[in-house]
Motif scaffolding. Structure first.
Motif, PDB file in Angstrom:
ATOM      1  N   THR A   4       0.825  -1.202   0.000  1.00 58.29           N
ATOM      2  CA  THR A   4       0.000   0.000   0.000  1.00 58.29           C
ATOM      3  C   THR A   4       0.866   1.260   0.000  1.00 58.29           C
ATOM      4  N   GLU A  29      -3.894  -1.734   8.422  1.00 56.73           N
ATOM      5  CA  GLU A  29      -3.301  -2.219   7.183  1.00 56.73           C
ATOM      6  C   GLU A  29      -1.821  -1.823   7.068  1.00 56.73           C
TER       7      GLU A  29
ATOM      8  N   VAL B  12     -18.179  -4.922   3.518  1.00 59.65           N
ATOM      9  CA  VAL B  12     -16.804  -5.100   3.017  1.00 59.65           C
ATOM     10  C   VAL B  12     -16.237  -6.415   3.546  1.00 59.65           C
ATOM     11  N   SER B  15     -11.247  -7.481   6.273  1.00 60.67           N
ATOM     12  CA  SER B  15      -9.807  -7.448   6.048  1.00 60.67           C
ATOM     13  C   SER B  15      -9.320  -6.022   6.252  1.00 60.67           C
ATOM     14  N   GLU B  17      -7.428  -4.133   4.735  1.00 57.32           N
ATOM     15  CA  GLU B  17      -7.273  -3.243   3.587  1.00 57.32           C
ATOM     16  C   GLU B  17      -8.570  -2.529   3.197  1.00 57.32           C
ATOM     17  N   TYR B  18      -9.715  -2.925   3.753  1.00 51.50           N
ATOM     18  CA  TYR B  18     -10.973  -2.271   3.390  1.00 51.50           C
ATOM     19  C   TYR B  18     -11.465  -1.287   4.441  1.00 51.50           C
ATOM     20  N   LEU B  21     -11.845   2.215   3.309  1.00 56.40           N
ATOM     21  CA  LEU B  21     -13.041   2.435   2.500  1.00 56.40           C
ATOM     22  C   LEU B  21     -14.234   2.801   3.391  1.00 56.40           C
ATOM     23  N   CYS B  51     -14.126  -1.659  13.392  1.00 55.04           N
ATOM     24  CA  CYS B  51     -13.763  -2.542  12.266  1.00 55.04           C
ATOM     25  C   CYS B  51     -12.482  -3.320  12.590  1.00 55.04           C
TER      26      CYS B  51
END
Lengths: 107, 158
Positions: A4, A29, B12, B15, B17-18, B21, B51
């Motif tokens: 990323t 992340e 979503v 994970s 990575e979301y 979003l 989350c």
């Protein structure tokens, strides 16, 4: 998962100091990236380790947890560590969690 | 639900990575409703914490570098944004293992004075949600549902 671009880290070595400029978003992340960069730097006990957060736009408890881990590791090695240029909305989170006095150098 | 409420639903994969979003969606909606920059920053962190917990504890996740735990097939997080006249509620729901909300709430606290040895690297998520939102409810039947509410104080109405 692809690499990323959300977290930007740039390390600058000066005389007696290692400054890491942290920008972008430090979340669940990007935490992996942050830990990978910080782990070897923790070992540099011959210089001061400083995180400059001027360009950091977002941090949550994941990022705060990393800062606490680095702080504790540096403290155990009796090596100096501090954080500078903290944006106000991030400073608010540091204040809420009680870590401000441990991270910021006394003015 | 009554007719004064409008609901936006986002689903979503569970994970890391979301999660950004979810923040982006929240940002767009909160600006439209009229929340201040500071209120939106508060809500972004609180929603992300909910989350994060779903990703980390409900399903387990390899992203954290912790030991792999058998993931369920295609785990999801559902986020419902409920716009009311005077507030925004954000409901973050997963179908994973329920976490012990009572125990977590008892642990959820900041550092109070003390020394570096008293600092904890984890366990701040629920504390931050409580500190940043006006109300936080955690329901643990069939997975975990976190309801985060921020009141809307319109400028000029004070």
């Amino acid at each position: 998962m692809t690499q990323t671009d959300k977290l930007f880290l740039r390390t600058e070595n000066q005389e007696g100091k290692c400054i890491v400029y942290v920008g972008g978003e430090l979340d669940l992340e990007s935490a992996v990236h942050m830990r990978a960069v910080m782990t070897p730097l923790i070992e540099l006990t011959d210089r001061e380790l400083i995180l400059n957060l001027r360009e950091l736009r977002y941090v949550d408890s994941t990022g705060i947890g990393i800062l606490v881990s680095v702080l504790k590791a540096r403290h155990a090695k009796q090596a100096p560590f501090s954080v500078e240029a903290v944006p106000s909305h991030i400073r608010k989170l540091f204040d809420m969690t009680g870590i401000t006095p441990f991270l910021l150098k006394q003015a | 639900m009554n007719h004064n409420e409008e609901v936006i639903t986002l689903q979503v994969p569970a994970s890391a990575e979301y999660i950004d979003l979810v923040r982006l969606t929240l940002y767009g909606l909160a600006v439209k409703i009229g929340f201040s920059f500071e209120e939106i920053e508060d809500m972004k962190v609180a929603v992300s914490e909910a989350c994060n917990n779903a990703v980390l504890y409900a399903y387990g996740d390899l992203d954290t570098g912790m030991a792999a735990q058998a993931p369920q097939p295609a785990p999801l997080i559902e986020v419902r944004f409920v716009k009311k006249n005077d507030a925004l509620s954000i409901i973050v729901k997963d179908d994973g293992r329920s976490f012990d909300a009572a125990a977590a709430a008892a642990r959820a606290k900041p550092v109070d004075g003390g020394s570096i040895d008293d600092l904890q690297a984890g366990g701040l998520g629920l504390y931050l949600m409580q500190a940043l939102m006006d109300n936080v409810e955690v329901n643990c039947e069939m997975g975990t549902e976190v309801v985060l509410t921020k009141r809307l104080v319109k400028s000029g109405e004070l």
